[in-house]
Structure formats: structure tokens, C-alpha cells
Motif scaffolding. Structure first.
Motif, PDB file in Angstrom:
ATOM      1  N   SER A   1       0.832  -1.192   0.000  1.00 31.35           N
ATOM      2  CA  SER A   1       0.000   0.000   0.000  1.00 31.35           C
ATOM      3  C   SER A   1       0.871   1.247   0.000  1.00 31.35           C
ATOM      4  CB  SER A   1      -0.914   0.016   1.236  1.00 31.35           C
ATOM      5  OG  SER A   1      -0.138   0.046   2.420  1.00 31.35           O
ATOM      6  N   VAL A   2       0.266   2.354  -0.386  1.00 25.15           N
ATOM      7  CA  VAL A   2       0.977   3.627  -0.348  1.00 25.15           C
ATOM      8  C   VAL A   2       1.093   4.085   1.099  1.00 25.15           C
ATOM      9  CG1 VAL A   2       0.151   4.255  -2.630  1.00 25.15           C
ATOM     10  CG2 VAL A   2      -1.139   4.973  -0.607  1.00 25.15           C
ATOM     11  N   SER A   3       2.076   4.968   1.349  1.00 25.56           N
ATOM     12  CA  SER A   3       2.225   5.469   2.712  1.00 25.56           C
ATOM     13  C   SER A   3       2.922   6.816   2.700  1.00 25.56           C
ATOM     14  CB  SER A   3       3.038   4.490   3.579  1.00 25.56           C
ATOM     15  OG  SER A   3       4.380   4.412   3.133  1.00 25.56           O
ATOM     16  N   VAL A   4       2.706   7.571   3.781  1.00 25.30           N
ATOM     17  CA  VAL A   4       3.453   8.791   4.033  1.00 25.30           C
ATOM     18  C   VAL A   4       3.811   8.796   5.506  1.00 25.30           C
ATOM     19  CG1 VAL A   4       1.298  10.099   4.306  1.00 25.30           C
ATOM     20  CG2 VAL A   4       3.460  11.312   3.935  1.00 25.30           C
TER      21      VAL A   4
ATOM     22  N   LEU B  56       7.201   9.837   1.054  1.00 30.26           N
ATOM     23  CA  LEU B  56       6.088   9.329   0.263  1.00 30.26           C
ATOM     24  C   LEU B  56       6.533   8.042  -0.417  1.00 30.26           C
ATOM     25  CD1 LEU B  56       5.144  12.672  -1.565  1.00 30.26           C
ATOM     26  CD2 LEU B  56       4.627  11.984   0.781  1.00 30.26           C
TER      27      LEU B  56
ATOM     28  N   ASN C 246       5.089   4.815  -2.936  1.00 33.89           N
ATOM     29  CA  ASN C 246       3.982   4.268  -3.721  1.00 33.89           C
ATOM     30  C   ASN C 246       4.065   2.741  -3.784  1.00 33.89           C
ATOM     31  OD1 ASN C 246       5.885   3.601  -5.686  1.00 33.89           O
ATOM     32  ND2 ASN C 246       5.134   5.052  -7.214  1.00 33.89           N
TER      33      ASN C 246
ATOM     34  N   THR D 190      -3.200  10.426   2.024  1.00 40.35           N
ATOM     35  CA  THR D 190      -3.067   9.149   1.320  1.00 40.35           C
ATOM     36  C   THR D 190      -4.388   8.779   0.669  1.00 40.35           C
ATOM     37  OG1 THR D 190      -3.629   7.872   3.308  1.00 40.35           O
ATOM     38  CG2 THR D 190      -1.294   8.253   2.888  1.00 40.35           C
TER      39      THR D 190
ATOM     40  N   VAL E 210      -0.238   9.245  -2.932  1.00 40.94           N
ATOM     41  CA  VAL E 210       0.142   9.723  -1.610  1.00 40.94           C
ATOM     42  C   VAL E 210       0.818  11.073  -1.793  1.00 40.94           C
ATOM     43  CG1 VAL E 210       2.365   8.519  -1.719  1.00 40.94           C
ATOM     44  CG2 VAL E 210       1.400   9.104   0.507  1.00 40.94           C
TER      45      VAL E 210
ATOM     46  N   GLU F 148       2.248  15.177  -5.169  1.00 39.82           N
ATOM     47  CA  GLU F 148       1.474  13.929  -5.175  1.00 39.82           C
ATOM     48  C   GLU F 148       2.204  12.871  -5.993  1.00 39.82           C
ATOM     49  OE1 GLU F 148      -2.913  13.959  -5.546  1.00 39.82           O
ATOM     50  OE2 GLU F 148      -2.586  12.674  -7.299  1.00 39.82           O
TER      51      GLU F 148
END
Length: 356
Positions: A6-9, A28, A30, A129, A134, A160
Motif C-alpha cells: 500500500s501507499v504510505s506517508v 512518500l 507508492n 493518502t 500519496v 502527489e
């Protein structure tokens, strides 16, 4: 780095400013494992990690791994530039019958917003997110008179990162008084992650460019690139073209010129430039809504501020700064850069990474 679920920040401390304010770095990530790191100081892009043709990741932008060198960031590494990217002749312009004097920080001219500029201030940061992307939304209010510019300017910049390895930069601003505006980002790219960019290949979608005088101010001419080292409409090895004899290359000590982009649509994103590193296979495509792009070949990097990627040495990286034309407030035949109350400044640039 490998693809992730999954994407994350994430947010982490990056240092402390002399006035005691803490600086944060936002990472960030992806689904492809690509990472972009941004700071809330200067809205600086400090790292971009992308894969080569074999899937090996490398950081492809110049920057520092601590806050202190960014406090003397004379090369503007990775920062948002404002209020006005590029040069204004002698730091002077007239607007609605009034004369304004800006800081002369690149004698005899004003460069990239002045001594403070948007690159030397804190921004408010809000990470976000989604399943497909993200990012971080940066905001700040530039007060009337900051760096000599008229009017209060409220600015939003959104970074982004999507799952197709595209980094979008979206700019938005409103003002309570007429003011020049020309926002851009000043990231320095080296797709090999080391060495110089002389082996990189560049393509710029422009039939014309802006010749400059000895102070790097446009002469006003929109010159045809045909038959010159500025004809980069076909993929060109930078080290080959930059060595050609030409008065404009002598003035800039290489490429440091704005190209007049060919537009395929009135308001959509257009392909401005493509950079390839044959060694790694990495490719970067630059899409923008802006009318110009400043191609800068790192001619004034001198290694005096070694960074986390390399020594920040001569021609170790290149910039492709999407923007309106330099000195536009003094050259009325250039595209307009004056924002007025009730109007909205809005533009987008996308850096898309791949490998071949």
C-alpha cells in the motif's frame, strides 16, 4: 526497495532551525516502492528514489541529509521558488504606475524570489493518502512587502506521487493586490545517481528559445533553435551539444536558458522534455502547463557544499524548471505573469519516471 502492499506517508524529524522551529521530512512511498522525501522547510524535495532497468533503486536528486546546509542553499536545491522564479532585471519593475525595487541577490539582478524567497521559509504541511496516490499539501501566506513584492499572497503547493511513478506538483495562489508570480521547483536531477550529466540524453519540445545578455536577462528575442546547440527537438547527448561553439553557451557557461515550449493543447499538460540515462536506463519525462522551461546544466555547481548524493560538483546534475519567462514584468510581449485580486494562479507540472 521492492513493491509494497500500500501507499504510505511518514513524518520524521530532520533538524532544528536557528529560531528553534523543528523541521520535518515526509517520506512518500507508492506501490512500486518509489520514494520521494520532502521537507516543510522550503517545501524542498530532498530525495527521489527510482528504479533502473534492472529494478535497482537510486536517489536521483541533489540535496543534503541534514538541515544546516539548506540554510545557505545558494543553489536552491529542490526548493519551491517564489514569488518569481528566474531573473528580474536589476530587481525593478513597474506595475499600475508604481515602481518597485526587489532585492538584488544575483548582481545586478533579482533571482528566484530574493534573499529569503519561498525556499528559506517554513511551510504548513498536511500529508494525505489515497489508494492510488500519496502526497503532502504545503501552504503559506506571503505577507505584503515580503522580499519587496506587493500584496498578500496565499499559496498552496501539492506534491502527489501516484502508483505509476509520476510525481505531480500543483501550484495555487490568490492575492489581495496585483503582484508578479512565477512559481517553480528547483530540483537538480542526475538519473545515474552519480558522476556528471554529460552522458545524459535530453529532448526539449521547443522550436524557439530566449537568448540572454551578459547578465542572463532575455534580450526579448524568441530565437529559432534550428542550426544551433539549442535544437534539442531530437534526443541529444548533453556532453556533445554543450561543447559546441556558440555565444549563448559562452554567456551561460553552458545551458542556462529558457525554452519556448511547443503547445499541443490550450490548457492541458504538454510534454516539455525527456531525459534519458543510457547507463541505467532511467527515463524522466516532464509534462507541464507552463509556456517555458529553463534548462540549466549545473554550470555553477562547484562542490563547495557536498551533498548526500555527490559532491554537488560542476555539471553533476541538471534542472528543468517549468515556468513563465524570465523578466516578464519588464517585457510586455512575454506571457503575462501579473496576478490580480479575484484571479486564481493555478498550474501543474509532472515528473514521470520509467526505465528502458
Amino acid at each position: 526497495m521492492t513493491p509494497v502492499d500500500s501507499v504510505s506517508v511518514t513524518q520524521a524529524p530532520f533538524g532544528i532551525l536557528p529560531d528553534g522551529q523543528p523541521v520535518s521530512v515526509f517520506t512518500l512511498t507508492n506501490r512500486q516502492g518509489m520514494q520521494v522525501k520532502v521537507l516543510d522547510f522550503g517545501a524542498i524535495i530532498s530525495e527521489i528514489h527510482v528504479p533502473d532497468r534492472d529494478g535497482s533503486f537510486a536517489d536521483v536528486v541533489l540535496g543534503f541529509d541534514r538541515i544546516e546546509p539548506y540554510l545557505a542553499n545558494g543553489a536552491f536545491l529542490g526548493a519551491v521558488i517564489g514569488r518569481y522564479g528566474n531573473r528580474i532585471a536589476e530587481g525593478r519593475f513597474s506595475l499600475d504606475g508604481k515602481d518597485y525595487q526587489l532585492a538584488v541577490n544575483n548582481a545586478p539582478n533579482h533571482l528566484h524570489g530574493g534573499n529569503q524567497g519561498f525556499h528559506q521559509v517554513m511551510w504548513q504541511a498536511e500529508p494525505f493518502t489515497r489508494d492510488d496516490a500519496v502526497g503532502v499539501t504545503f501552504t503559506r501566506s506571503s505577507p505584503h512587502g515580503e522580499d519587496g513584492y506587493p500584496g498578500k499572497l496565499d499559496v498552496t503547493v501539492v506534491y502527489e506521487l501516484d502508483n505509476d511513478n509520476a510525481l505531480s506538483l500543483r501550484y495555487h495562489a490568490v492575492t489581495d493586490q496585483a503582484t508578479p508570480i512565477n512559481l517553480t521547483n528547483h530540483s537538480y536531477f542526475n538519473l545515474a545517481g552519480q558522476g556528471t550529466i554529460l552522458g545524459h540524453e535530453v529532448t526539449i519540445n521547443a522550436d524557439r528559445y530566449l537568448p540572454v545578455d551578459a547578465g542572463s536577462i532575455p534580450t526579448g528575442e524568441l530565437a529559432d533553435v534550428s542550426g544551433t546547440p539549442f535544437d534539442l527537438r531530437q534526443s541529444t547527448i548533453i556532453g556533445d551539444s554543450i561543447a559546441l561553439p556558440h555565444e549563448q553557451l559562452r554567456i551561460g557557461r553552458g545551458y542556462d536558458h529558457n525554452f519556448v515550449l511547443n503547445k499541443q493543447a490550450d490548457h492541458g499538460l504538454n510534454l516539455a522534455a525527456t531525459v534519458r540515462d543510457p547507463q541505467s536506463g532511467r527515463v524522466m519525462q516532464v509534462y507541464t502547463q507552463e509556456p517555458g522551461v529553463q534548462f540549466y546544466s549545473g554550470n555553477f555547481l562547484d562542490g563547495s557544499q557536498p551533498g548526500k548524493l555527490c559532491a554537488n560538483s560542476y555539471r553533476s546534475a541538471l534542472c528543468l524548471e517549468t515556468q513563465h519567462f524570465p523578466d516578464s514584468p519588464n517585457q510586455p510581449h512575454f506571457p503575462n505573469t501579473i496576478l490580480r485580486p479575484g484571479q486564481v494562479y493555478q498550474t501543474e507540472t509532472v515528473y514521470r519516471f520509467s526505465a528502458e
